[in-house]
Design an enzyme around this catalytic site. Sequence first.
Site, PDB file in Angstrom:
ATOM      1  CB  CYS A 159     -10.044 -10.236  -2.846  1.00  0.00           C
ATOM      2  SG  CYS A 159      -8.844  -9.588  -3.897  1.00  0.00           S
TER       3      CYS A 159
ATOM      4  CD  GLU B 190      -3.849 -13.411  -3.188  1.00  0.00           C
ATOM      5  OE1 GLU B 190      -4.718 -13.942  -2.596  1.00  0.00           O
ATOM      6  OE2 GLU B 190      -3.595 -12.169  -3.125  1.00  0.00           O
TER       7      GLU B 190
ATOM      8  CD  GLU C  15      -2.355  -1.625   2.632  1.00  0.00           C
ATOM      9  OE1 GLU C  15      -2.892  -2.571   2.884  1.00  0.00           O
ATOM     10  OE2 GLU C  15      -1.915  -0.836   3.535  1.00  0.00           O
TER      11      GLU C  15
ATOM     12  CG  HIS D 208      -4.557  -7.137  -4.332  1.00  0.00           C
ATOM     13  ND1 HIS D 208      -6.074  -7.657  -3.902  1.00  0.00           N
ATOM     14  CD2 HIS D 208      -4.885  -5.829  -4.514  1.00  0.00           C
ATOM     15  CE1 HIS D 208      -6.936  -6.634  -3.813  1.00  0.00           C
ATOM     16  NE2 HIS D 208      -6.243  -5.434  -4.336  1.00  0.00           N
TER      17      HIS D 208
END
Length: 294
Positions: A129, A104, A91, A102
Site C-alpha cells: 500500500c 512490510e 491489528e 503492516h
Amino acid sequence: MHPRFQTAFAQLADNLQSALAPILADHHFPAMLTAEQVSTLKNTARLDEDALAFALLPLAAACARTDLSHFNVGAIARGVSGNWYFGANMEFLGATMQQTVHAEQSAISHAWLRGEKGLAAVTVNYTPCGHCRQFMNELNSGLDLRIHLPGRAPHTLRDYLPDAFGPKDLEIKTLLMDEQDHGFTLTGDTLTQAAITAANKSHMPYSHSPSGVALECKDGRIFTGSYAENAAFNPTLPPLQGALNLLSLNGYDYADIQRAILAEKGDAALIQWDATAATLKALGCHNIDRVLLG
C-alpha cells in the site's frame, strides 16, 4: 512447531518440508533464517532465491494477527547479510486502527531490530500500500530496494513510488537501518536498561524525540522496540509496535507479557506514554512503567 505454521507447512513441497522441519521444531522459532539456512534450503529444495522466498511467504503470512480484517499479509525482508526476516500484519482489538503494523513494516522493523544493516529486497504476497511504500523510502537502501510480488516481474521501489518524497528532501543524511547510538546512560534493572538501549537506537531525525520499549515475558524473555520516524510522519512506527511485533513473531502471545517499560525524554516534542499505556492495557498488560532519559 507452533500451531500457526501447520497448515502452510503441509502445503510445501516434500523436500522443503524435510529441510524446514528441524528449523520450525522450536515453538519459539524466531521467524528468521540465517544466510546459512537460506543456502541450505535453496540447495535442498532446488530453488533460486526468489522462488524460495515465494515458497516461504505462506509461513510468513501465518504469523499475522488480524483479529479485525482477517486478511493475512506476509512479507520477507532479505538482508544484505544474507539473513531473511519474516513479517506479517498486526491489528490490536481495543486499541485504534492507527496502531496497526503492516506486513512490510513488520518484516523491515524485524530486520532492523535484529541488527541488519540494510535490505536487498522485500518479498510480499500483496501489492504494498502507499503507507508501506513511503515507509520503505526511509531505508538506507532507498529507491533501489527490490520489491517481489507473486506473478509479477521484480521492480524497484522507484517503480512503485514515482516522484517520491523522502528524507533527502528534508536534508536528512542518517537513514533507517544506518547505525545510530544516542548515548543515553544505561541505568536500572535489566528491563529498564533494555528499554534505554532501544531508545538509543531510535531513528527520529524529525522530532528528535527518542523512545524505546522493553517487554518482559513470564518466562523472562525480553523483546524491545525502537522508535522509527518517517519523512511523511504518518508511516512512523512507534516503539511499542516494534516490540510487540518481535514478541509475536517469536511465538509469544500478549498474555505472556508480565511487565513493560517505556524509555523517553520527559520534555520531548512527541510523547509516547499515553498511546503506549493505552495499547498495552487493551492487550491485558497493566504493569507498565516509564523511565525518563537524561
